[in-house]
Design a protein around this motif. Structure first.
Motif, mmCIF file in Angstrom:
data_model
loop_
_atom_site.group_PDB
_atom_site.id
_atom_site.type_symbol
_atom_site.label_atom_id
_atom_site.label_comp_id
_atom_site.label_asym_id
_atom_site.label_seq_id
_atom_site.Cartn_x
_atom_site.Cartn_y
_atom_site.Cartn_z
ATOM 1 N N HIS A 290 0.791 -1.228 0.000
ATOM 2 C CA HIS A 290 0.000 0.000 0.000
ATOM 3 C C HIS A 290 0.829 1.288 0.000
ATOM 4 O O HIS A 290 0.386 2.316 0.486
ATOM 5 C CB HIS A 290 -1.018 0.008 1.150
ATOM 6 N N GLU A 291 2.021 1.218 -0.573
ATOM 7 C CA GLU A 291 2.800 2.427 -0.826
ATOM 8 C C GLU A 291 2.682 2.773 -2.305
ATOM 9 O O GLU A 291 2.527 1.891 -3.138
ATOM 10 C CB GLU A 291 4.281 2.242 -0.460
ATOM 11 N N TRP A 292 2.763 4.048 -2.613
ATOM 12 C CA TRP A 292 2.830 4.483 -4.004
ATOM 13 C C TRP A 292 4.221 5.062 -4.273
ATOM 14 O O TRP A 292 4.893 5.512 -3.359
ATOM 15 C CB TRP A 292 1.736 5.490 -4.367
ATOM 16 N N VAL A 293 4.610 5.022 -5.549
ATOM 17 C CA VAL A 293 5.903 5.543 -5.986
ATOM 18 C C VAL A 293 5.657 6.445 -7.189
ATOM 19 O O VAL A 293 5.063 6.021 -8.177
ATOM 20 C CB VAL A 293 6.864 4.397 -6.381
ATOM 21 N N LYS A 294 6.098 7.694 -7.063
ATOM 22 C CA LYS A 294 6.007 8.634 -8.181
ATOM 23 C C LYS A 294 7.411 8.821 -8.736
ATOM 24 O O LYS A 294 8.304 9.305 -8.042
ATOM 25 C CB LYS A 294 5.446 9.971 -7.717
ATOM 26 N N VAL A 295 7.601 8.427 -9.986
ATOM 27 C CA VAL A 295 8.901 8.543 -10.633
ATOM 28 C C VAL A 295 9.094 9.983 -11.091
ATOM 29 O O VAL A 295 8.291 10.520 -11.863
ATOM 30 C CB VAL A 295 9.001 7.571 -11.830
ATOM 31 N N ILE A 296 10.159 10.617 -10.594
ATOM 32 C CA ILE A 296 10.493 11.987 -10.987
ATOM 33 C C ILE A 296 11.409 11.951 -12.203
ATOM 34 O O ILE A 296 11.204 12.655 -13.175
ATOM 35 C CB ILE A 296 11.175 12.737 -9.825
ATOM 36 N N ASP A 297 12.437 11.117 -12.117
ATOM 37 C CA ASP A 297 13.335 10.869 -13.239
ATOM 38 C C ASP A 297 13.901 9.465 -13.058
ATOM 39 O O ASP A 297 13.467 8.740 -12.161
ATOM 40 C CB ASP A 297 14.433 11.943 -13.351
ATOM 41 N N SER A 298 14.851 9.067 -13.868
ATOM 42 C CA SER A 298 15.334 7.684 -13.851
ATOM 43 C C SER A 298 15.974 7.253 -12.541
ATOM 44 O O SER A 298 16.147 6.062 -12.303
ATOM 45 C CB SER A 298 16.311 7.449 -15.006
ATOM 46 N N LYS B 191 16.692 8.401 -3.797
ATOM 47 C CA LYS B 191 17.546 8.141 -4.961
ATOM 48 C C LYS B 191 17.566 6.627 -5.123
ATOM 49 O O LYS B 191 18.019 5.891 -4.245
ATOM 50 C CB LYS B 191 18.956 8.675 -4.739
ATOM 51 N N VAL B 192 17.037 6.157 -6.247
ATOM 52 C CA VAL B 192 16.859 4.733 -6.506
ATOM 53 C C VAL B 192 18.199 4.057 -6.795
ATOM 54 O O VAL B 192 19.010 4.581 -7.557
ATOM 55 C CB VAL B 192 15.904 4.543 -7.706
ATOM 56 N N GLU C 173 14.102 -1.872 -10.778
ATOM 57 C CA GLU C 173 13.153 -2.280 -9.730
ATOM 58 C C GLU C 173 11.798 -1.615 -9.909
ATOM 59 O O GLU C 173 10.776 -2.169 -9.496
ATOM 60 C CB GLU C 173 13.700 -1.938 -8.346
ATOM 61 N N LEU C 174 11.782 -0.456 -10.527
ATOM 62 C CA LEU C 174 10.526 0.256 -10.736
ATOM 63 C C LEU C 174 9.577 -0.547 -11.614
ATOM 64 O O LEU C 174 8.359 -0.464 -11.478
ATOM 65 C CB LEU C 174 10.782 1.635 -11.339
ATOM 66 N N GLU C 175 10.138 -1.349 -12.508
ATOM 67 C CA GLU C 175 9.322 -2.168 -13.404
ATOM 68 C C GLU C 175 8.634 -3.313 -12.665
ATOM 69 O O GLU C 175 7.678 -3.898 -13.176
ATOM 70 C CB GLU C 175 10.173 -2.719 -14.559
#
Length: 126
Positions: free
Chosen positions: A13-21, A104-105, A110-112
């Motif tokens: 139940h967490e969300w992730v908003k991608v800002i850049d790569s 910072k990822v 992993e985002l995929e």
């Protein structure tokens, strides 16, 4: 329940908003804030802390319960949403604007692995 199509989601139940790569915001979903009730306090990590997939990185305390925040990705905390110290209830008002940490990822791949809005919604129906 509100879901934003441009975000990624975790089954925790967490969300992730991608800002850049290599940079993302992380918060909790509308479903999560609804289940928690009135958010009273958010315990966050320190800037510079490493977070690891599946490990807790903080706690959201509400009128009903304290719930661990579970990292959906690996990375380094680079910013905290300090506004939550004074206004933790903003998570209830708009959970998708009230991000908790900026990260910072470590590995953008992993985002995929995260869920789409439709896939996340399907996990709620199980």
């Amino acid at each position: 329940m509100k879901l934003l199509q441009d975000l990624k989601y975790s089954s925790d139940h967490e969300w992730v908003k991608v800002i850049d790569s290599e940079t993302v915001y992380i918060g909790i979903t509308d479903f999560a804030q609804d289940q928690l009730g009135e958010v009273l306090f958010v315990e966050m990590p320190e800037v510079g802390d490493e977070i690891s997939i599946g490990e807790d990185f903080g706690v959201v305390e509400s009128s009903k319960v304290a719930s661990d925040l579970i990292a959906p990705i690996n990375g380094e905390v680079i910013e905290l949403n300090d506004a939550l110290e004074d206004e933790p209830g903003s998570i209830n008002e708009d959970p998708y604007e009230s991000w908790i940490i900026k990260v910072k990822v470590s590995d953008a791949g992993e985002l995929e692995e995260l869920l789409s809005a439709a896939d996340y919604e399907a996990t709620l129906e199980d």
